[in-house]
Design an enzyme around this catalytic site. Structure first.
Site, PDB file in Angstrom:
ATOM      1  N   SER A 555       0.845  -1.196   0.000  1.00  0.00           N
ATOM      2  CA  SER A 555       0.000   0.000   0.000  1.00  0.00           C
ATOM      3  C   SER A 555       0.880   1.246   0.000  1.00  0.00           C
ATOM      4  O   SER A 555       1.671   1.442  -0.919  1.00  0.00           O
ATOM      5  CB  SER A 555      -0.948  -0.042   1.200  1.00  0.00           C
ATOM      6  OG  SER A 555      -1.947   0.955   1.094  1.00  0.00           O
ATOM      7  N   HIS A 673      -7.272  -5.430  -1.161  1.00  0.00           N
ATOM      8  CA  HIS A 673      -6.502  -4.755  -0.132  1.00  0.00           C
ATOM      9  C   HIS A 673      -6.789  -5.310   1.259  1.00  0.00           C
ATOM     10  O   HIS A 673      -5.928  -5.275   2.143  1.00  0.00           O
ATOM     11  CB  HIS A 673      -6.823  -3.261  -0.167  1.00  0.00           C
ATOM     12  CG  HIS A 673      -5.644  -2.392   0.076  1.00  0.00           C
ATOM     13  ND1 HIS A 673      -4.808  -1.948  -0.923  1.00  0.00           N
ATOM     14  CD2 HIS A 673      -5.133  -1.884   1.216  1.00  0.00           C
ATOM     15  CE1 HIS A 673      -3.858  -1.203  -0.416  1.00  0.00           C
ATOM     16  NE2 HIS A 673      -4.020  -1.142   0.883  1.00  0.00           N
TER      17      HIS A 673
END
Length: 708
Positions: A555, A673
């Site tokens: 990320s 994610h």
């Protein structure tokens, strides 16, 4: 390279098949067609050769992905050490696992995954020593093992349980309500969406929730709604949020006793400003602002008639203010926990007292206070490491917390404040011996002479000869603190004879808001400098050499890795760049990227464009540069950071590198994610990237990876 014209799907499929076969035979990646698009931003021409890869569902993108996936799978499957790494990961992962319990009238609700299971269930236990009973089994919801469930809440009377369902690791969720007396689902539910809180009223006549609201096909921003039980969802009433844009996150929750509705409005992530609103639901009063005119972050929680405001307002290391909700005028606020030398990392109210966790040189220390701010002593911790929690009810005499450290998988503890007693509620049977590892903290100087701490972990007795494979990871953003915690990847790496390194970069929250601000906006380069300086220190102090340094980040950490390999490709041997932000001139246009403008800035602003362009990894790849081996990771179900970043960067680096190191894309059509992978898939994926790094930095392949 394929010519830049549009082919019918059948032709694309044939070309991809031929290109893949040739690529596998030649050990070169599949070709990526170039369709350049040029934008002019603030007078500067910016050409994007792979803009076409932003369209995730086009036939051309899907054909390209199919070729990349096959190429990467073939490469990774041939790594000699992979089977040993997978075997050890199986040993570390195939254990019983429990989540924090929620207590209601002597019954405990929690998530649980047994050693032989791939997904966790939601369970109930009557009494501390009762037998576990499964309430919600994800297998009953969907056969696809990327469908997972999580415990969202239990009403105070213990009659209704709320749980969420997530598919494929995306951030979006569904919510369902289970009647614990009949074991039947209520007709009331929430469909797939991005939610920011859900709370059922005390009389169970309805519930409040916050979600992304969609207007005319576009995201309008967060809104708070009220749903009356038994009524159609179409009749849900919007009660708050009008006028707020897509850069705001609005949370909504009821206080523990159900009397007050607490609404927080965060502008950006992390918030540059927080608004706090409260409504007395029992009395039926209006929503009142507690604070809506201060440019600071507030993290409120309500206990009884008191609202506690954990805030960085005039306190970079945070402090806690308190107000009585019967008369919350600012002139009557009281500071009950002042700012100190060490930053407050968390604060909550459990068992009639306040638990305030500080980070002292990145290690946890938990202080206890009474509701007025009187110090009641430190909570005794099992060792030097990290604490998560405690959690529990205000009107109770028990709290649960989780303790862990780099070499200690940790345990969930039950703490009784009145008697200052601690007992293990659950300890995972991880086959590892903490005493086999050396853990230490060192300090080094960054480019501008700022001192930065770094944790190092390696096997006791390891000869540090300057040639050890190093696994260097970092994050450095959003005021997120990288604290000591057990990592399976670090355990495997160190058991194989490597060194694990975790620096605490600027941009994080390890030393308060000043540390965070030193790594955001135009100062983001400080984060990359800190990371690069960590690698330089490891070489200078005879732990390793550049070709043996493997870096990893996910990320915002993926952005970190992208910047590191484009700024200092000579300093690293291999990199894993997971779910990354890489095109920093367009990130704000996709998914929830508008949230992060308060951290990075936006290329729409000419001043911010200037510094974003300087470090944007996608715009700093240079033809002919010898880049380290890189494994990009992403997937279709990442609804937070658009996977277009990983797709475009893979194509660009494959066509640009002047070296012979592999540039690969590990792409999962069902991952996102938020995880969502079953344990067997997690093991396979972790075995892929860990063995990739070990192979590329020249680890000793003859070492046996096994339980010690």
């Amino acid at each position: 390279m394929l010519p830049c014209i549009d082919y019918p799907w059948s032709m694309i499929a044939r070309l991809v098949a031929l290109a893949l076969a040739a690529a596998l035979a030649a050990q070169t990646p599949p070709p990526s067609p170039v369709h350049p698009v040029t934008d002019t931003l603030h007078g500067v021409a910016i050409t994007d050769p792979y803009r076409w890869l932003e369209d995730q569902n086009s036939p051309e993108t899907r054909a390209w992905l199919e070729a990349q996936i096959q190429y990467t799978q073939t490469f990774l499957s041939r790594i000699p050490v992979r089977d040993k790494v997978k075997q050890r990961l199986e040993q570390l992962s195939r254990i019983d696992s429990y989540g924090f319990p929620t207590e209601r009238h002597g019954r405990y609700f929690f998530s649980r995954r047994l050693a032989n299971e791939n997904r966790g269930s939601i369970c109930i236990r009557t009494g501390l020593d009762g037998k576990d009973e499964v309430l919600v089994n994800p297998a009953d919801i969907g056969k696809d093992e990327t469908t997972t469930v999580f415990l969202a809440g239990v009403t105070r009377d213990g009659k209704l349980l709320t749980y969420g369902i997530r598919h494929g690791g995306e951030d979006e969720e569904e919510y369902r309500i289970l009647n614990l007396e009949t074991r039947q689902l209520l007709a009331d539910s929430l469909p797939r969406a991005r939610y920011f809180g859900m709370s059922i009223k005390e009389d169970q006549s309805g519930f409040f929730y916050s979600r992304y609201a969609i207007t005319a096909g576009s995201t309008a921003g967060s809104r708070v709604f009220y749903h009356a039980m038994g009524k159609p969802a179409a009749e849900d009433r919007e009660i708050f949020g009008e006028g707020h844009g897509p850069d705001t996150i609005i949370g909504a929750e009821l206080s523990e006793d159900g009397r007050y509705l607490l609404i927080t409005v965060d502008i950006g992530v992390p918030p540059k400003k927080t608004e706090v609103w409260v409504q007395d639901v029992t009395a039926g009063g209006p929503l009142r602002p507690i604070v809506n005119d201060v440019d600071a972050e507030f993290r409120p929680f309500i206990r009884g008639d008191q609202i506690y405001l954990w805030t960085n307002w005039n306190a970079p290391n945070w402090r806690i203010l308190a107000a009585n909700l019967r008369d919350p005028a600012r002139a009557k606020w009281k500071e009950i926990v002042p700012e100190s030398k060490w930053p407050i990392d968390s604060a909550t109210g459990v068992a009639g007292r306040l638990f305030v966790k500080y980070l002292e040189d990145v290690n946890s220390r938990v202080k206890q206070y009474d509701p007025s701010g009187k110090y009641l002593g430190d909570m005794k911790l099992p060792g030097i490491g990290s604490v998560f929690g405690p959690e529990g009810l205000w009107e109770s005499d028990e709290a649960f917390f989780y303790y862990t450290s780099f070499a200690d998988p940790g345990a969930i503890y039950r703490y009784t404040p009145s008697g200052e007693r601690e007992e293990v509620w659950f300890r995972p049977a991880v086959p590892i011996k903490p005493e086999d590892f050396e853990v230490k903290q060192v300090w080094y100087e960054s480019k501008d002479k700022t001192r930065v701490p770094m944790f190092l972990v390696y096997r006791k007795g390891l000869r540090l000869d300057g040639h050890r494979p190093v696994f260097l990871t970092g994050y450095g953003g959003f005021a997120s603190s990288e604290v000591p915690a057990f990592s399976q990847a670090a355990a495997v790496w160190t058991e194989m004879g490597g060194v694990f390194a975790q620096p605490n970069l600027r941009g994080g929250g390890e030393f308060g808001e000043k540390w965070h601000r030193a790594g955001m906006f135009e100062k983001k380069q400080n984060v990359f400098d800190d990371f690069i300086a960590a690698a330089v220190w490891l070489v200078a102090n005879h732990y390793t050499e550049p070709r043996k340094i493997a870096i990893e980040g996910v990320s915002n950490g993926g952005l970190l890795v992208g910047a590191a390999i484009t700024q200092r490709p000579d300093l690293f041997g291999a990199a894993v760049c997971g779910y990354p932000l890489l095109d920093m001139l367009r990130y704000q246009k996709f998914k929830v990227g508008s949230y992060w403008v308060t951290e990075y800035g936006s290329a729409d602003d000419p001043k911010q464009f200037a510094y974003l362009r300087l470090y944007s990894p996608y715009h700093n790849v240079h033809q002919g540069t010898k880049y380290p081996a890189v494994l990009f990771m992403s997937g279709d179900f990442d609804t937070r950071v658009d996977p277009l970043h990983a797709r475009k960067m893979t194509a660009l680096m494959q066509s640009s590198t002047g070296g012979d190191k592999p540039i690969l894309l590990k792409y999962d059509t069902k991952s996102g994610h938020s995880g969502g992978k079953p344990v067997n898939q997690q093991i396979e994926d972790d075995a892929d990237w860990i063995s990739f790094l070990w192979e590329e930095v020249g680890g000793n392949r003859s070492l046996t990876v096994a339980a010690r």
